[in-house]
Design a protein around this motif. Structure first.
Motif, PDB file in Angstrom:
ATOM      1  N   GLY A  48       0.827  -1.215   0.000  1.00  0.00           N
ATOM      2  CA  GLY A  48       0.000   0.000   0.000  1.00  0.00           C
ATOM      3  C   GLY A  48       0.852   1.253   0.000  1.00  0.00           C
ATOM      4  N   LEU A  49       1.938   1.239   0.760  1.00  0.00           N
ATOM      5  CA  LEU A  49       2.848   2.382   0.803  1.00  0.00           C
ATOM      6  C   LEU A  49       3.502   2.608  -0.551  1.00  0.00           C
ATOM      7  N   ASP A  51       2.313   1.689  -3.455  1.00  0.00           N
ATOM      8  CA  ASP A  51       1.263   2.160  -4.361  1.00  0.00           C
ATOM      9  C   ASP A  51       1.010   3.650  -4.154  1.00  0.00           C
ATOM     10  N   MET A  52       0.967   4.082  -2.894  1.00  0.00           N
ATOM     11  CA  MET A  52       0.733   5.490  -2.587  1.00  0.00           C
ATOM     12  C   MET A  52       1.892   6.347  -3.115  1.00  0.00           C
ATOM     13  N   MET A  53       3.116   5.854  -2.982  1.00  0.00           N
ATOM     14  CA  MET A  53       4.266   6.604  -3.481  1.00  0.00           C
ATOM     15  C   MET A  53       4.245   6.683  -5.007  1.00  0.00           C
ATOM     16  N   ASP A  54       3.841   5.595  -5.657  1.00  0.00           N
ATOM     17  CA  ASP A  54       3.738   5.602  -7.118  1.00  0.00           C
ATOM     18  C   ASP A  54       2.715   6.623  -7.588  1.00  0.00           C
ATOM     19  N   ARG A  55       1.592   6.713  -6.901  1.00  0.00           N
ATOM     20  CA  ARG A  55       0.568   7.702  -7.265  1.00  0.00           C
ATOM     21  C   ARG A  55       1.103   9.115  -7.091  1.00  0.00           C
ATOM     22  N   SER A  56       1.840   9.332  -6.002  1.00  0.00           N
ATOM     23  CA  SER A  56       2.404  10.650  -5.741  1.00  0.00           C
ATOM     24  C   SER A  56       3.385  11.037  -6.841  1.00  0.00           C
TER      25      SER A  56
END
Length: 74
Positions: A48-49, A51-56
């Motif tokens: 999840g972390l 994935d969140m960094m990839d979105r950012s």
């Protein structure tokens, strides 16, 4: 029938020994399962972390002007 003796003169309790060994095996199995569950949860949190960094990173590439400056007033 005479029971065998341990050091100190106490009789051996085979039923108690068997139960103790069985409980120890059960506790080991439960501990292993709890560890496996916590590892799975840590893996999911890590995914999840990431994935969140990839979105950012994607947001920064689409709108690079956002989030680059901080306005401070004194």
């Amino acid at each position: 029938m005479e029971k065998p003796f341990k050091e100190g003169g106490d009789t051996m309790d085979m039923e108690g020994l068997s139960m103790n060994m069985s409980q120890t095996g059960l506790l080991d199995a439960v501990g292993t399962q709890v560890l496996a569950m916590s590892l799975d949860m840590a893996e999911q949190a890590g995914e999840g972390l990431i994935d969140m960094m990839d979105r950012s990173m994607m947001e920064n590439s689409v709108m690079p002007e956002l989030g680059g400056n901080i306005d401070i007033m004194v």
